[in-house]
Design an enzyme around this catalytic site. Structure first.
Site, PDB file in Angstrom:
ATOM      1  N   ASP A 243      16.801   6.389  -3.141  1.00 40.01           N
ATOM      2  CA  ASP A 243      16.889   4.943  -2.964  1.00 40.01           C
ATOM      3  C   ASP A 243      18.303   4.585  -2.522  1.00 40.01           C
ATOM      4  O   ASP A 243      18.994   5.434  -1.949  1.00 40.01           O
ATOM      5  CB  ASP A 243      16.509   4.239  -4.273  1.00 40.01           C
ATOM      6  CG  ASP A 243      15.811   2.912  -4.048  1.00 40.01           C
ATOM      7  OD1 ASP A 243      16.472   1.979  -3.569  1.00 40.01           O
ATOM      8  OD2 ASP A 243      14.612   2.804  -4.360  1.00 40.01           O
ATOM      9  N   HIS A 280      19.014  -2.238  -5.448  1.00 38.72           N
ATOM     10  CA  HIS A 280      17.624  -1.798  -5.469  1.00 38.72           C
ATOM     11  C   HIS A 280      17.465  -0.480  -6.217  1.00 38.72           C
ATOM     12  O   HIS A 280      16.615  -0.342  -7.117  1.00 38.72           O
ATOM     13  CB  HIS A 280      17.128  -1.669  -4.032  1.00 38.72           C
ATOM     14  CG  HIS A 280      15.657  -1.504  -3.870  1.00 38.72           C
ATOM     15  ND1 HIS A 280      15.022  -0.277  -3.876  1.00 38.72           N
ATOM     16  CD2 HIS A 280      14.677  -2.425  -3.660  1.00 38.72           C
ATOM     17  CE1 HIS A 280      13.712  -0.445  -3.683  1.00 38.72           C
ATOM     18  NE2 HIS A 280      13.478  -1.741  -3.542  1.00 38.72           N
ATOM     19  N   ASN A 376       4.953  -4.257   0.673  1.00 38.70           N
ATOM     20  CA  ASN A 376       4.987  -5.680   0.308  1.00 38.70           C
ATOM     21  C   ASN A 376       4.557  -6.604   1.436  1.00 38.70           C
ATOM     22  O   ASN A 376       4.945  -7.768   1.466  1.00 38.70           O
ATOM     23  CB  ASN A 376       6.407  -6.053  -0.131  1.00 38.70           C
ATOM     24  CG  ASN A 376       6.898  -5.235  -1.303  1.00 38.70           C
ATOM     25  OD1 ASN A 376       6.100  -4.712  -2.078  1.00 38.70           O
ATOM     26  ND2 ASN A 376       8.209  -5.130  -1.443  1.00 38.70           N
ATOM     27  N   ALA A 395       1.056  11.940  -1.540  1.00 36.11           N
ATOM     28  CA  ALA A 395       1.870  10.977  -2.286  1.00 36.11           C
ATOM     29  C   ALA A 395       0.964  10.113  -3.157  1.00 36.11           C
ATOM     30  O   ALA A 395      -0.178   9.825  -2.793  1.00 36.11           O
ATOM     31  CB  ALA A 395       2.663  10.096  -1.326  1.00 36.11           C
ATOM     32  N   SER A 442       8.059  -1.823  -4.993  1.00 29.27           N
ATOM     33  CA  SER A 442       9.198  -0.968  -5.369  1.00 29.27           C
ATOM     34  C   SER A 442       9.404  -0.933  -6.869  1.00 29.27           C
ATOM     35  O   SER A 442       9.882   0.064  -7.421  1.00 29.27           O
ATOM     36  CB  SER A 442      10.486  -1.484  -4.711  1.00 29.27           C
ATOM     37  OG  SER A 442      10.498  -1.246  -3.337  1.00 29.27           O
TER      38      SER A 442
END
Length: 507
Positions: A243, A280, A376, A395, A442
């Site tokens: 990230d 974030h 999103n 994933a 997230s």
């Protein structure tokens, strides 16, 4: 004392005299409660347990999930193609005496009644002699005289069933109430951590509290408090957060960092340090594995697991660097057989970039778990463009819910989604040792990463595919809260408690 042989019930209700209500139950097809005769004086507990476990894996029985040898009670799983009532009517192995299904009550709670016992409380004016005479006259005998005056655990009369026996005793004027004899498992209430803002973490415990001006709905959370009675994490389970980096000195995070040993954790710049250049990544790290019980602030889903933050550029970054970061993490997994690695990626790529997909495949082949946010854009990926890399088959793709259990308005949905988790108004860590709220898929993804870390902490011998299966098989169905989205929110909301119970039930 030998147990009576009892009947299989056909009417699953009785009148509760004390509460003035009819108590009704539904048999569960996948679990049986079985009782067994007392062990012989020469038989050790280990031998007795081995015998019961062996007997519970014959015919349609599929192994013990809970056991109390002292009381002679085993809860046994039933094969999916069988049915608990049918199995009891066919008969159970000779090592068991009687069987009855587990039941759901009117509140939807699972109840484990012993098939051959009930409990009876006599009225206060009834002395011991009259009480025991009534018990005998009705074809029963005392199993345990409880410490409370007039309160007895008694045998179900020969060839009757527990509900029939409860109704029989409740008809007696001398009886205050009778009910099934019940055993409870895993009933310890996990202590609430002392982190000062825990009450705002609705994703970890939703009591219906108001967070950021929005009232939630009790129970819409990932059930960590009950899961923590099994484990709150293991330092050999590492959550890799790829990230924007992490506030490396944040008091809720710094103590859970793996040893860096001079390694370059920065895939965005040549300085080698993964310090967060935004907030974030720090926020994601906190949700996954912030430290618990350290006073101020918050805690994460897996507070005793460790964190490995790898910094990438999410504002103007190269996809090749992101693939590099995944490969670095999976290389650690391959080189560290004593550790387990969960890789959280709360970001997207602009399209189907082969190197990232290859890195995900490599990570899974090397034994890691890879988790991605679903995105999103608020779109249905079955009809609109999918979001990569989250839709990749290797994933775990995570959609977001609000505190009422509804799909977050911004969350992508579609058949590519695997699970969902809390993602609206999520409080977590931000740089400068602070905390703040963020919303997004997230924020949902690290809830899932934390639950995977807990599953692995409970049993590190599991493969990454087994962890994923346990995660997905033990979700809570959210279709009732989300009409029109059947099959588009994955298997449901992740449930750490159920997943860990399933782990502990494995032989």
């Amino acid at each position: 004392m030998d147990k009576n042989h009892v009947s299989v019930p056909e009417d699953f209700k009785y009148y509760d005299k004390y509460q003035d209500r009819t108590a009704s139950f539904s048999p569960q097809p996948d679990e049986l409660v079985l009782t067994m005769p007392p062990a012989s004086e020469t038989e050790t507990a280990g031998v007795s347990e081995a015998k019961i476990r062996s007997a519970s894996e014959s015919g349609s029985l599929n192994g013990v999930s809970r056991l109390n040898l002292e009381r002679g009670v085993a809860v046994v799983k039933v094969d999916s193609e069988a049915d608990s009532i049918a199995v009891t009517r066919i008969g159970v192995p000779a090592d068991f005496t009687n069987a009855i299904p587990a039941f759901k009550d009117a509140d939807g709670l699972t109840r484990y009644f012993l098939p051959d016992e009930i409990t009876v409380q006599f009225n206060q004016e009834i002395d011991r002699e009259e009480a025991t005479r009534t018990i005998s006259d009705l074809g029963s005998h005392v199993v345990i005289e409880q410490r409370t005056p007039g309160y007895y655990t008694i045998a179900v009369p020969e060839n009757k069933d527990i509900f029939e026996a409860v109704r029989l005793f409740n008809e007696q004027p001398s009886v205050m109430f009778a009910e099934p004899s019940e055993i409870g498992f895993d009933d310890a209430q996990a202590p609430r951590p002392n982190d000062s803002r825990f009450g705002e973490l609705w994703g970890l415990q939703n009591t219906g509290q108001t967070v950021e001006g929005v009232a939630g709905r009790a129970g819409i959370d990932v059930r960590v408090l009950d899961a923590w009675t099994t484990t709150s994490g293991d330092p050999d389970v590492v959550v890799v957060v790829i990230d924007t980096g992490m506030d490396m000195s944040h008091p809720d995070l710094a103590g859970n960092l793996v040893e860096r040993n001079g390694e370059d954790w920065d895939f965005a710049a040549p300085d080698g340090s993964p310090d967060d250049n935004g907030s974030h990544g720090t926020h994601v790290c906190g949700t996954a594995a912030a430290i618990a019980d350290n006073g101020p602030g918050i805690c994460g889903v897996a507070p005793k697991c460790r964190l490995l933050p790898l910094r990438i550029n999410l504002s103007a970054g190269m996809n090749a660097n992101r693939a590099d970061a995944i490969n670095f993490a999976s290389g650690k997994a391959e080189a560290s057989p004593a550790q387990r690695y969960v890789i959280n990626c709360s970001w997207r790529a602009s399209g189907n970039f082969t190197a990232i997909l290859f890195a995900i495949d490599q990570a899974v082949a090397r034994g890691a778990i890879v988790i991605f946010a679903a995105g999103n854009a608020g779109r249905d990926m079955d009809t609109d463009p999918p979001q990569y890399p989250g839709v990749h088959r290797n994933a775990i793709c995570v959609a977001a819910l609000n505190s009422r259990g509804e799909r977050a308005s911004f969350s992508n949905v579609g058949s590519q989604v695997d699970v969902n988790a809390p993602g609206v108004d999520i409080l977590s860590c931000i740089p400068s040792s602070d905390h703040d709220f963020k919303s997004g898929t997230s924020m949902a993804a690290p809830h899932v990463a934390g639950v995977c870390a807990l599953i692995w902490s409970a049993r590190k011998s599991l493969s990454n595919q087994e962890v994923r299966q346990l995660l997905e098989d033990n979700c809570d169905d959210m279709s009732a809260e989300n009409p029109g989205l059947d099959g588009k929110l994955g298997r449901g909301r992740v449930n750490a408690e159920r997943a860990l119970q399933a782990v502990m039930a494995l032989s």
